[in-house]
Design an enzyme around this catalytic site. Sequence first.
Site, mmCIF file in Angstrom:
data_model
loop_
_atom_site.group_PDB
_atom_site.id
_atom_site.type_symbol
_atom_site.label_atom_id
_atom_site.label_comp_id
_atom_site.label_asym_id
_atom_site.label_seq_id
_atom_site.Cartn_x
_atom_site.Cartn_y
_atom_site.Cartn_z
ATOM 1 N N GLU A 59 8.465 37.584 67.062
ATOM 2 C CA GLU A 59 8.494 38.554 68.211
ATOM 3 C C GLU A 59 7.272 39.496 68.662
ATOM 4 O O GLU A 59 7.251 40.611 68.349
ATOM 5 C CB GLU A 59 9.923 39.576 67.829
ATOM 6 C CG GLU A 59 11.207 38.765 67.736
ATOM 7 C CD GLU A 59 12.366 39.422 67.744
ATOM 8 O OE1 GLU A 59 12.169 40.742 67.427
ATOM 9 O OE2 GLU A 59 13.332 39.102 68.354
ATOM 10 N N GLU A 114 16.684 33.008 67.031
ATOM 11 C CA GLU A 114 17.821 33.624 66.251
ATOM 12 C C GLU A 114 19.072 33.816 67.282
ATOM 13 O O GLU A 114 18.781 34.539 68.188
ATOM 14 C CB GLU A 114 17.144 35.103 65.920
ATOM 15 C CG GLU A 114 15.928 34.863 65.225
ATOM 16 C CD GLU A 114 15.179 36.473 64.849
ATOM 17 O OE1 GLU A 114 16.191 37.377 65.111
ATOM 18 O OE2 GLU A 114 14.064 36.337 64.497
HETATM 19 C C1 GAL Z 1 14.766 40.286 65.586
HETATM 20 C C2 GAL Z 1 13.951 40.050 64.559
HETATM 21 C C3 GAL Z 1 14.602 39.704 62.890
HETATM 22 C C4 GAL Z 1 15.665 40.609 62.868
HETATM 23 C C5 GAL Z 1 16.912 40.647 64.154
HETATM 24 C C6 GAL Z 1 17.803 41.749 63.892
HETATM 25 O O1 GAL Z 1 14.421 41.079 66.397
HETATM 26 O O2 GAL Z 1 13.196 39.064 64.724
HETATM 27 O O3 GAL Z 1 13.540 39.771 62.203
HETATM 28 O O4 GAL Z 1 15.018 41.897 62.667
HETATM 29 O O5 GAL Z 1 16.079 41.083 65.283
HETATM 30 O O6 GAL Z 1 18.805 41.508 64.940
#
Ligand code: GAL
Length: 659
Positions: free
Chosen positions: A140, A311
């Site tokens: 990110e 994610e």
């Molecule tokens: C994203 C990040 C992850 C985790 C996640 C939590 O922004 O890439 O490592 O922190 O959010 O929602």
Amino acid sequence: MELGVCYYPEQTSEENWTGDVAKIKNLGLEWVRIGEFSWAMCEPHPGQYQFGWLERVIALLKREGMKIILGTPTATPPKWLSDQYPDILASDRDGRVRNFGSRRHYCFSSPRYRQESRRITTEFARRFAHLVDGWQTDNEYGCHDTVLSYSAAAQDGFRIWLGQKYGTIAALNDAWGNQFWSMIYRDFSEIDLPNLTTTEANPSHWLDFHRYSSAQVVDFNLEQVTIIQQNGGRNIGHNYMGFFTDFDHYDVAQALDFVGWDSYPLGFMSKLNFTAAEKIRYARVGHPDIPAFHHELYRQMTAEQRFWVMEQQPGAVNWAAYNPAPAQGMVRLWSWQAFAHGAEVVSYFRFEQYAKAQEQFHHGLFTPERNLAQGGKEASQIASEIKKLGNILPKAQKNTAKIALVFDFPSIWANKIQPQGDSYHTLDIMFRCYSAVRQLGHDLAIIPATADFTQYDVVIAPSLPLVADDLSQKLKNFKGKCLLLPRFASKSQALTIDLKQHREICGFAISTSESLPDGFFDQATIDLKDKNGLAQPQTLQLGIWRDHADPDSLDPAIEILARYRDGGILLSRYGHIFRLMGLPDHEIINKILVTYLGIHDRNYPQDCRATKLGDLVFMQNFSPVSHDLQPLAENAELIMGDLSVAPYSVNIWRLHTPQ
Ligand code: GAL
């Protein structure tokens, strides 16, 4: 269409690994993302590598037939590194150094950090490129507001970059208009970063700093990609974020094989100006168009339109203003929605809810005690649905929409630098326009200003102040229809006023632009088609922003389609160019699209969406009540689910005749 999960073997004892991998496999997931925060565990002391544990995890995953995405660990430089080299740290806008103790504390401009990033990437790539199935660079870029760094390294880099861009300091002074307020520089070495000035710095100075900072992200990423490729690594992506625009994602994507993004639909409800009623309505569901908007934005970033959800929100998160748990069914619906929009892989964040450290409230597919959580149940359901449908599901396909929305990062920076009105939010306007079309039942693509427009019937530019010459030509020659909204073609690439392009494209010049305080509205009347297709005059209240035409500049070919009560133009037509001078809400925008741009309303129920992928149509129900949902094509066969789609569910149809 494959599923995966983000897994952190370094955060649990080795005894758990075999059982964890078995659980992942039993759910029916195929991909595991690992490693992106593991630097301190792989190099606990400078130059002393301990890769044994990672080798064992990778071997285990391979033995179990899993596919692996390995992250380079550069989002989390270890403590010893910043102690040894404090010059790797970023500084915030107030000039304060960002300390160790969380993540992303590095500065993209630091030559030392670049060197360290290349070094650790080389160590990873040398060992693992032949073993893993894909890569994620860093994690990110820009998360926690980390693209713009106000460090000494950024200042040095910016001066060099400006020297290369302008050649002579006189050229820079002229481009920025530095005669104003005696801001003349005698040499590039005199130019500071645009923070810490008494009042606002020169907007041209800011825009160049944004361009410079974005270029650092591009270079940083390219360095890692090159090293991975040189070591035989393939299938390289990065995970972008939602509603985040601080670097030019198109430029970074040029080096990538696929684009990933991190989808947290409930968390993202806090990022736009949703009304109080929308916040309640979508608290456990998220606005139906939030995921789709990003799928389509990121889908167009590589030539092959390859994208992943790296994610996927699996339950409640920990980081938004409020963190409700998703309604039952939403994790499954979001996943199917991603596939409907062309995702190759949907990967859940994360395997288990972690009992320690910063993200304790963040759900996983499993609870902290490794029992199956709601998200895990839904993931396993999708895995079996995909298996059952087998070959019927097409491979991820390109977007074939006939409507496109233009998205331009420098234009967004320009608006951010000169907001001019507190209530003008570029992404909000972009999203409302996207949603307006989706609510009419159509697919649409989100494309860069540099894209080829010829495949589209309608192109919408919700906010495009910067219009380069080639874009101007493309718009003039376009054979379809264009809808252009306020701020269009108002500024040069240097962020100075430039009225010429607007006059040429829209057939008149802008005399004034004004922003309006909240609650202040101008009235206008416009003919809009009702449900029966009859055009009826409607009175609108328009706030936030208004552009005014210079009445002496109107080309005789201009047709005025609607006016404000005071006589000013609201909507004009110049051949195929429709120019809207105010900002109606999305319900009016979709009626304007129906009445003037020829898009028809497919009349699906509220909060239901249709998405086409090849010959399949995914009918998605984001509402709390069941709906009979079928595509409008006569000749379609239901291949998953029932005609009556339960709340937060989906059915899939196959079209026998193309729609
Ligand atoms: C994203 C990040 C992850 C985790 C996640 C939590 O922004 O890439 O490592 O922190 O959010 O929602």
